[in-house]
Design a protein around this motif. Structure first.
Motif, mmCIF file in Angstrom:
data_model
loop_
_atom_site.group_PDB
_atom_site.id
_atom_site.type_symbol
_atom_site.label_atom_id
_atom_site.label_comp_id
_atom_site.label_asym_id
_atom_site.label_seq_id
_atom_site.Cartn_x
_atom_site.Cartn_y
_atom_site.Cartn_z
ATOM 1 N N MET A 86 0.829 -1.216 0.000
ATOM 2 C CA MET A 86 0.000 0.000 0.000
ATOM 3 C C MET A 86 0.865 1.269 0.000
ATOM 4 O O MET A 86 0.560 2.241 -0.693
ATOM 5 C CB MET A 86 -0.908 0.001 1.232
ATOM 6 N N PHE B 98 2.035 2.142 -3.364
ATOM 7 C CA PHE B 98 0.948 2.757 -4.134
ATOM 8 C C PHE B 98 0.815 4.245 -3.763
ATOM 9 O O PHE B 98 0.684 5.104 -4.640
ATOM 10 C CB PHE B 98 -0.363 1.998 -3.848
ATOM 11 N N SER C 20 3.613 6.158 -5.223
ATOM 12 C CA SER C 20 3.392 6.361 -6.669
ATOM 13 C C SER C 20 2.455 7.543 -6.908
ATOM 14 O O SER C 20 2.676 8.363 -7.809
ATOM 15 C CB SER C 20 2.773 5.113 -7.304
#
Lengths: 112, 501
Positions: free
Chosen positions: A1, A4, A7
């Motif tokens: 997570m 993510f 990102s």
């Protein structure tokens, strides 16, 4: 997570770099990009808060720095829309703080 | 075809007052010389105050001169919708205050001997749609319950198809431009300082009052009234307002029979038909107004005037279309105008959110604000109901969310295009927003084939302006600021011109 979330923040940072290039050249920022940049940052921050709630070992410092950067971003948007000051200094401050937050988050992710 | 309102076209008004180019001190400074500002000035001068009016254009040249000259107590959002959001006391206050304003205009016109063609006449509401009959009857019942002499009728003096109709007598019409211009002239003789072509570019509150700055002058006052239809500059209230443009078309009828009346239909889009005189003699015009859309958000290729002309042609035998024009109005979040002290202010008053019912609301605003200043802000019932700082989350939330998302969507359209379209594509009379050197530019070509290039970024809150093909103007879709093709501010909250490129 966490990857993510990182990102998302990297994409947000790219939008921020694009926006600051306008401010540094004394040009009006495309508000569509500014809104997408803001929404992306909100999404990243919300996910980071959720992460901090559910994981014991959480990047609290990064979250705090991101919140400071977000506050500067909100003030920046307000100052920009209301034509009150040239937002150059505030934009640089906002960018530096956000990069600091992102760097600390990346360091946290790879050190934990 | 004349592209001005009948009042402007016939009056051929010129600026007669000086530009403000010095520092002055008065009791009350009023920004805006429309019906709100002039009424407030009249009320305050009558009570011995020293007043200055600072108008960006000329007296009455803004929305007052573009209105349809109808005076009526019904309201565009309809009283049953206001009842749902507030209570019957609010409905009653609005009804009685609007009736007071009609009588006030009549009284002032008579007292000051102003020949503004004031005449009493009936107002009609009708529908040909069976599904709207209940709505019409509810509106009639609500007004009757509040003491208004309205009733259902079985005939209309115009040849209009209807399934149900209501008649409200004793409403009125007048020439709004003559009324405000002549009243301003009377005020000037009583010591009111009037300045035209003087746009206020900065307003500030001090502990003792307000300071209004123009390009060449400054006004110090104990109180300031921003009577500019929408507050100028960046103001929180703009989040509770939506700017609309509506259109008007006036024509001569073949049979030259013009019954007195103002006729509203309940269809969507809404149309209001009325008769008027453009020369102050016998009625000689039939006017239809409506077809409104959010300012700066017109449907591309939609011919709004043509639409209204077709509407009139379908219903009447037209001999000639004489005038077409448009005007701006502002919707408030909870259907009631905001009149009184501005948010967080101690000396600055605003009046806005009139819908298309502004001649009455503007008059009322002048009286309410005048009273507030004279009575040292002692709150009266009208002041309380129209209070500009009221917090009505339940009544306002739907408008607030919908309209502010709409504004956000307008900002979202401001994306880089990464391409440059050649100017040659822009035809005569057209305008386009193009990206030049990473900046949005508003480029238009006038009738003389001359190109005008200005920044497309609105000087108010940086929305991207859109070309208005009907008016040949640049209109901002966010808060309704409008600019000429050369970038000069026409109206709206913007205080500065678009940057020349």
């Amino acid at each position: 997570m966490l990857i993510f979330i990182i990102s998302i923040f990297i994409l947000v940072a790219l939008g921020g770099i694009y926006l600051i290039s306008f401010i540094l050249r004394n040009k009006n920022t495309p508000k569509g990009i500014a809104i997408i940049h803001g929404c992306g940052a909100i999404l990243g921050a919300v996910l980071l808060i959720i992460y901090c709630i559910f994981y014991k070992n959480a990047p609290i410092l990064s979250l705090i720095i991101f919140i400071i950067a977000a506050c500067a971003g909100i003030i920046l948007l307000h100052k920009d829309l209301s034509n009150t000051i040239s937002p150059k200094k505030l934009a640089i401050f906002h960018g530096v703080i956000a990069i600091l937050a992102l760097t600390s988050l990346i360091i946290f992710a790879y050190s934990s | 075809m004349n592209t001005q309102s009948p009042w402007k076209a016939q009056f051929n008004k010129q600026s007669i007052y000086p530009t403000l180019n010095q520092e002055i001190s008065v009791d009350i400074a009023i920004i805006g010389g429309g019906i709100t500002g002039i009424t407030a000035a009249q009320h305050l001068i009558q009570n011995g105050k020293k007043v200055a009016i600072i108008e960006a254009l000329s007296i009455g040249e803004g929305t007052t001169g573009d209105s349809t000259g109808n005076l009526y107590i019904p309201v565009q959002p309809y009283y049953q919708n206001i009842l749902k959001k507030f209570d019957n006391a609010t409905v009653n206050t609005i009804l009685s205050s609007r009736q007071f304003a009609i009588d006030y205009i009549e009284k002032i016109a008579a007292q000051e001997n102003i020949n503004c063609h004031f005449a009493r006449r009936p107002w009609f509401l009708y529908t040909n749609n069976p599904e709207q009959i209940k709505f019409l009857e509810t509106e009639v019942e609500l007004m009757k319950k509040n003491g208004v002499a309205i009733d259902l009728t079985t005939s209309l003096p115009l040849n209009l198809e209807f399934k149900s109709a209501a008649l409200l007598d004793n409403q009125a019409r007048f020439n709004p431009l003559i009324y405000v211009t002549e009243l301003a002239a009377r005020l000037a003789t009583k010591g009111c300082l009037i300045y035209e072509n003087s746009r206020v570019i900065q307003s500030e509150e001090t502990n003792n009052g307000v300071i209004f700055h123009t390009a060449q002058g400054k006004v110090f006052a104990k109180h300031g009234i921003i009577a500019t239809h929408t507050p100028i500059g960046v103001n929180f209230k703009q989040m509770c307002l939506a700017a609309y443009r509506s259109y008007g078309v006036a024509a001569h009828l073949e049979d030259n029979i013009y019954p007195e009346g103002n006729f509203w239909d309940l269809n969507q889009p809404h149309h209001a038909i009325c008769t008027h005189s453009d020369n102050g003699k016998a009625l000689n015009l039939i006017i239809v107004s409506g077809n409104h859309h959010k300012t700066g958000q017109r449907q591309p290729h939609h011919a709004y005037y043509q639409d209204l002309e077709n509407f009139l042609s379908e219903k009447f035998k037209i001999s000639k279309f004489v005038y077409h024009w448009s005007a701006q109005h502002y919707h408030s979040a909870d259907d009631v105008p905001y009149i009184g002290l501005a948010d967080g202010a101690k000396h600055t008053y605003i009046a806005t959110g009139y819908f298309a019912d502004g001649l009455i609301y503007g008059t009322l605003a002048g009286i309410i604000i005048g009273n507030a200043i004279l009575n040292n802000n002692k709150i009266g019932d009208w002041q309380k109901k129209y209070d500009a700082t009221r917090f009505t989350p339940i009544a306002s939330w739907s408008f607030f969310v919908k309209d502010n998302i709409n504004v956000l969507m307008q900002y979202l359209k401001d994306l880089p295009t990464f391409k440059t379209t050649p100017y040659e594509d822009i035809k005569i009379g057209k305008g386009k927003v193009l990206e030049i050197n990473h900046e949005k530019c508003a480029i238009s070509r006038d009738a003389n084939n001359q190109l005008h290039i200005v920044s497309a970024v609105c000087s108010h809150m940086k929305g991207i302006v859109n070309w208005n093909d009907e008016e040949k103007t640049w209109d901002c879709p966010c808060h309704g600021s409008r600019f000429t093709k050369e970038g000069k501010v026409i109206e709206g909250p913007a205080q500065f011109d678009l940057e020349k490129k």
